[in-house]
Design a protein around this motif. Structure first.
Motif, PDB file in Angstrom:
ATOM      1  N   ARG A  33       0.757  -1.288   0.055  1.00  0.00           N
ATOM      2  CA  ARG A  33       0.052  -0.058  -0.068  1.00  0.00           C
ATOM      3  C   ARG A  33       0.840   1.163  -0.096  1.00  0.00           C
ATOM      4  O   ARG A  33       0.700   2.172  -0.789  1.00  0.00           O
ATOM      5  N   ALA A  34       1.920   1.142   0.634  1.00  0.00           N
ATOM      6  CA  ALA A  34       2.875   2.386   0.685  1.00  0.00           C
ATOM      7  C   ALA A  34       3.547   2.652  -0.679  1.00  0.00           C
ATOM      8  O   ALA A  34       3.540   3.815  -0.785  1.00  0.00           O
ATOM      9  N   ALA A  35       4.015   1.587  -1.310  1.00  0.00           N
ATOM     10  CA  ALA A  35       4.496   1.802  -2.746  1.00  0.00           C
ATOM     11  C   ALA A  35       3.212   2.243  -3.490  1.00  0.00           C
ATOM     12  O   ALA A  35       3.381   3.267  -4.365  1.00  0.00           O
ATOM     13  N   ASP A  36       2.064   1.678  -3.494  1.00  0.00           N
ATOM     14  CA  ASP A  36       1.023   2.130  -4.333  1.00  0.00           C
ATOM     15  C   ASP A  36       0.711   3.593  -4.162  1.00  0.00           C
ATOM     16  O   ASP A  36       0.014   4.210  -5.016  1.00  0.00           O
ATOM     17  N   ASP A  37       0.743   4.122  -2.859  1.00  0.00           N
ATOM     18  CA  ASP A  37       0.425   5.388  -2.520  1.00  0.00           C
ATOM     19  C   ASP A  37       1.253   6.321  -2.845  1.00  0.00           C
ATOM     20  O   ASP A  37       1.183   7.600  -2.510  1.00  0.00           O
ATOM     21  N   GLY A  38       2.527   6.113  -3.045  1.00  0.00           N
ATOM     22  CA  GLY A  38       3.517   6.889  -3.886  1.00  0.00           C
ATOM     23  C   GLY A  38       4.681   7.200  -2.879  1.00  0.00           C
ATOM     24  O   GLY A  38       5.534   8.037  -2.912  1.00  0.00           O
ATOM     25  N   PHE A  39       4.581   6.624  -1.569  1.00  0.00           N
ATOM     26  CA  PHE A  39       5.817   7.139  -0.637  1.00  0.00           C
ATOM     27  C   PHE A  39       7.034   6.347  -0.986  1.00  0.00           C
ATOM     28  O   PHE A  39       7.112   5.376  -1.984  1.00  0.00           O
ATOM     29  N   SER A  40       7.941   7.352  -0.796  1.00  0.00           N
ATOM     30  CA  SER A  40       9.377   7.063  -1.387  1.00  0.00           C
ATOM     31  C   SER A  40      10.047   5.964  -0.648  1.00  0.00           C
ATOM     32  O   SER A  40      11.105   5.433  -1.090  1.00  0.00           O
ATOM     33  N   SER A  41       9.604   5.679   0.531  1.00  0.00           N
ATOM     34  CA  SER A  41      10.396   4.897   1.548  1.00  0.00           C
ATOM     35  C   SER A  41       9.560   4.232   2.635  1.00  0.00           C
ATOM     36  O   SER A  41       8.511   4.921   2.874  1.00  0.00           O
ATOM     37  N   VAL A  42       9.872   2.994   3.109  1.00  0.00           N
ATOM     38  CA  VAL A  42       9.035   2.647   4.400  1.00  0.00           C
ATOM     39  C   VAL A  42      10.072   2.083   5.173  1.00  0.00           C
ATOM     40  O   VAL A  42      11.189   1.725   4.835  1.00  0.00           O
ATOM     41  N   TRP A  43       9.900   2.313   6.468  1.00  0.00           N
ATOM     42  CA  TRP A  43      10.933   2.195   7.539  1.00  0.00           C
ATOM     43  C   TRP A  43      10.182   1.228   8.479  1.00  0.00           C
ATOM     44  O   TRP A  43       8.982   1.549   9.038  1.00  0.00           O
ATOM     45  N   ARG A 295      -7.181   7.460  14.121  1.00  0.00           N
ATOM     46  CA  ARG A 295      -8.235   6.529  14.575  1.00  0.00           C
ATOM     47  C   ARG A 295      -9.225   6.794  13.864  1.00  0.00           C
ATOM     48  O   ARG A 295      -9.525   7.860  13.264  1.00  0.00           O
ATOM     49  N   ASP A 296     -10.007   5.669  13.255  1.00  0.00           N
ATOM     50  CA  ASP A 296     -11.332   5.893  12.696  1.00  0.00           C
ATOM     51  C   ASP A 296     -11.120   6.520  11.517  1.00  0.00           C
ATOM     52  O   ASP A 296     -10.404   6.344  10.609  1.00  0.00           O
ATOM     53  N   GLU A 297     -11.954   7.537  11.139  1.00  0.00           N
ATOM     54  CA  GLU A 297     -12.168   8.197  10.013  1.00  0.00           C
ATOM     55  C   GLU A 297     -10.852   9.375   9.812  1.00  0.00           C
ATOM     56  O   GLU A 297     -10.507   9.640   8.554  1.00  0.00           O
ATOM     57  N   ASP A 298     -10.463   9.644  10.812  1.00  0.00           N
ATOM     58  CA  ASP A 298      -9.035  10.402  10.543  1.00  0.00           C
ATOM     59  C   ASP A 298      -7.916   9.633  10.212  1.00  0.00           C
ATOM     60  O   ASP A 298      -7.115  10.026   9.433  1.00  0.00           O
ATOM     61  N   ARG A 299      -8.027   8.158  10.147  1.00  0.00           N
ATOM     62  CA  ARG A 299      -7.077   7.370   9.618  1.00  0.00           C
ATOM     63  C   ARG A 299      -6.801   7.610   8.049  1.00  0.00           C
ATOM     64  O   ARG A 299      -5.793   7.832   7.605  1.00  0.00           O
ATOM     65  N   GLU A 300      -7.897   7.527   7.348  1.00  0.00           N
ATOM     66  CA  GLU A 300      -7.893   7.827   5.646  1.00  0.00           C
ATOM     67  C   GLU A 300      -7.761   9.115   5.503  1.00  0.00           C
ATOM     68  O   GLU A 300      -7.181   9.480   4.529  1.00  0.00           O
ATOM     69  N   ARG A 301      -8.042   9.900   6.430  1.00  0.00           N
ATOM     70  CA  ARG A 301      -7.910  11.391   6.238  1.00  0.00           C
ATOM     71  C   ARG A 301      -6.559  11.722   6.087  1.00  0.00           C
ATOM     72  O   ARG A 301      -6.007  12.474   5.357  1.00  0.00           O
ATOM     73  N   THR A 302      -5.896  11.231   7.115  1.00  0.00           N
ATOM     74  CA  THR A 302      -4.437  11.296   7.289  1.00  0.00           C
ATOM     75  C   THR A 302      -3.628  10.784   6.091  1.00  0.00           C
ATOM     76  O   THR A 302      -2.782  11.544   5.491  1.00  0.00           O
ATOM     77  N   ARG A 303      -4.045   9.655   5.502  1.00  0.00           N
ATOM     78  CA  ARG A 303      -3.211   9.172   4.199  1.00  0.00           C
ATOM     79  C   ARG A 303      -3.582   9.799   3.116  1.00  0.00           C
ATOM     80  O   ARG A 303      -2.612   9.967   2.250  1.00  0.00           O
ATOM     81  N   SER A 304      -4.806  10.329   2.938  1.00  0.00           N
ATOM     82  CA  SER A 304      -5.097  11.022   1.725  1.00  0.00           C
ATOM     83  C   SER A 304      -4.141  12.374   1.814  1.00  0.00           C
ATOM     84  O   SER A 304      -3.841  12.760   0.654  1.00  0.00           O
ATOM     85  N   LEU A 305      -4.175  13.037   2.982  1.00  0.00           N
ATOM     86  CA  LEU A 305      -3.314  14.290   2.872  1.00  0.00           C
ATOM     87  C   LEU A 305      -1.932  13.904   2.640  1.00  0.00           C
ATOM     88  O   LEU A 305      -1.256  14.614   1.826  1.00  0.00           O
ATOM     89  N   LEU A 306      -1.378  12.704   3.299  1.00  0.00           N
ATOM     90  CA  LEU A 306      -0.102  12.521   2.895  1.00  0.00           C
ATOM     91  C   LEU A 306       0.265  12.400   1.406  1.00  0.00           C
ATOM     92  O   LEU A 306       1.263  12.668   0.722  1.00  0.00           O
ATOM     93  N   LYS A 307      -0.928  11.449   0.610  1.00  0.00           N
ATOM     94  CA  LYS A 307      -0.633  11.536  -0.716  1.00  0.00           C
ATOM     95  C   LYS A 307      -0.601  12.583  -1.423  1.00  0.00           C
ATOM     96  O   LYS A 307       0.021  12.839  -2.481  1.00  0.00           O
ATOM     97  N   ALA A 308      -1.287  13.602  -0.872  1.00  0.00           N
ATOM     98  CA  ALA A 308      -1.728  14.794  -1.460  1.00  0.00           C
ATOM     99  C   ALA A 308      -0.273  15.673  -1.555  1.00  0.00           C
ATOM    100  O   ALA A 308      -0.077  16.263  -2.541  1.00  0.00           O
ATOM    101  N   VAL A 309       0.244  15.766  -0.304  1.00  0.00           N
ATOM    102  CA  VAL A 309       1.688  16.320  -0.199  1.00  0.00           C
ATOM    103  C   VAL A 309       2.584  15.780  -1.140  1.00  0.00           C
ATOM    104  O   VAL A 309       3.644  16.388  -1.842  1.00  0.00           O
ATOM    105  N   ILE A 310       2.667  14.442  -1.259  1.00  0.00           N
ATOM    106  CA  ILE A 310       3.659  13.591  -2.118  1.00  0.00           C
ATOM    107  C   ILE A 310       3.296  14.175  -3.526  1.00  0.00           C
ATOM    108  O   ILE A 310       4.208  14.474  -4.431  1.00  0.00           O
ATOM    109  N   ALA A 311       1.976  14.193  -3.827  1.00  0.00           N
ATOM    110  CA  ALA A 311       1.567  14.127  -5.319  1.00  0.00           C
ATOM    111  C   ALA A 311       2.087  15.806  -5.655  1.00  0.00           C
ATOM    112  O   ALA A 311       2.469  16.286  -6.818  1.00  0.00           O
ATOM    113  N   GLY A 312       2.133  16.972  -4.768  1.00  0.00           N
ATOM    114  CA  GLY A 312       2.572  18.188  -4.835  1.00  0.00           C
ATOM    115  C   GLY A 312       3.655  18.637  -4.622  1.00  0.00           C
ATOM    116  O   GLY A 312       4.057  19.638  -4.908  1.00  0.00           O
ATOM    117  N   SER A 313       4.630  17.476  -4.344  1.00  0.00           N
ATOM    118  CA  SER A 313       6.074  17.878  -4.074  1.00  0.00           C
ATOM    119  C   SER A 313       6.968  17.575  -5.243  1.00  0.00           C
ATOM    120  O   SER A 313       6.331  16.900  -6.305  1.00  0.00           O
TER     121      SER A 313
END
Length: 313
Positions: A33-43, A295-313
């Motif tokens: 999922r991390a790779a699919d979401d565009g993250f450059s690395s996993v730790w 947690r809960d709905e904030d979980r996907e909200r957080t991942r969506s924001l991180l993907k947006a930051v990646i896309a805009g960088s």
């Protein structure tokens, strides 16, 4: 600034999510999922859970492309030749240029109380450790008689390109070593002002004096996109409370003027979290590594924001 993610830890919610008989399968799913979401690395961390290098060798070989980092392997329980063999083997398993080895002293209570080793002369031990580890990773035999360790050995482990080494560095002598001898540092619970005013100047000066390239600054912090930042900070304060009591992390929190881990967590709505992440780039961070604790709905909200930051960088 590259954006990575911490996908597993040995404490808190991450341990629950990756525990049980299917731990490696769950970890592989998180890497995909991390790779699919565009993250450059996993730790992967090293806190009484899955061994990071073994886990990366098994799961990383199933997920191509993305950088795989160990953050971090404690050095005292492992002879540097043994760690070099393990890292080279893992690098061969996942493919050339993908594995980054983070190492650190760990902490006195961990090394002495948990493992039963002496934590004597930590800075000297790290310097001597690197004098063995780094040449072996590069395929060079070593003959070292130090005051804390010795090694007279050449490895025949197959190499798959270079394995970069990052040093978990917070004290001045560790930052000097990181700049002089390694590819950079990997940080945790270290806020932007401390990175900007203390970490980056110290490690960069050491690297420049040694004629080395600008060091990599990998900075990990908890992240949560939420409409209730006060509650999120309280959650972070509770989940990561132990880090506020460990002397080395406590020193970084004190430099930041933070009462505890909740104060350096990146929390708020989408605009606030984006601004906080981007401020790390301004502070000199080369790689931001997000520890999602929502947690809960904030979980996907957080991942969506991180993907947006990646896309805009």
């Amino acid at each position: 600034m590259r954006i990575g993610i911490i996908v597993m830890s040995g404490i808190g919610s991450f341990a629950v999510e990756t525990g049980g008989a299917q731990a490696l399968d769950k970890l592989a799913d998180q890497l995909r999922r991390a790779a699919d979401d565009g993250f450059s690395s996993v730790w992967i961390t090293n806190v009484l859970g899955l061994d990071p290098l073994t886990s990366l060798a098994v799961t990383g070989s199933q997920v191509p492309g993305i950088e795989l980092g160990a953050a971090v392997v404690p050095i005292y329980p492992r002879h540097p030749a043994v760690l070099a063999m393990q890292a080279l083997t893992a690098a061969r398993a996942v493919g050339a240029g993908r594995l980054t080895l983070g190492i650190g002293l760990s902490h006195k209570f961990v090394i002495e109380d948990w493992y039963g080793y002496s934590f004597d002369r930590p800075a000297r031990h790290m310097r001597e450790y690197l004098s063995v580890l780094l040449p072996l990773l590069d395929g060079t035999a070593v003959s070292v008689d130090g005051s804390t360790l010795s090694a007279h050995i050449a490895l025949s482990t197959p190499r798959a390109g270079r394995v970069p080494v990052l040093l978990a560095a917070m004290a001045p002598r560790m930052l000097d070593l990181a700049g002089e001898q390694t590819d950079g540092t990997v940080l945790w619970m270290t806020g932007p002002a401390t990175v900007r005013d203390y970490v980056v100047p110290a490690i960069s000066a050491a690297a420049a004096a040694a004629g080395r390239p600008s060091p990599r600054i990998v900075c990990g912090l908890p992240v949560c996109v939420t409409s209730d930042p006060a509650a999120a900070r309280e959650s972070a304060a509770q989940e990561y409370a132990a880090y506020g009591q460990v002397p080395s992390y406590r020193a970084m929190l004190d430099r930041e003027g933070a009462a505890g881990p909740g104060d350096v967590a990146i929390v708020g709505d989408e605009d606030a979290v984006t601004a906080q992440i981007l401020s790390l780039a301004d502070a000199g961070v080369t790689d931001f590594v997000a520890a999602e604790f929502a947690r809960d709905e904030d979980r996907e909200r957080t991942r969506s924001l991180l993907k947006a930051v990646i896309a805009g960088s």
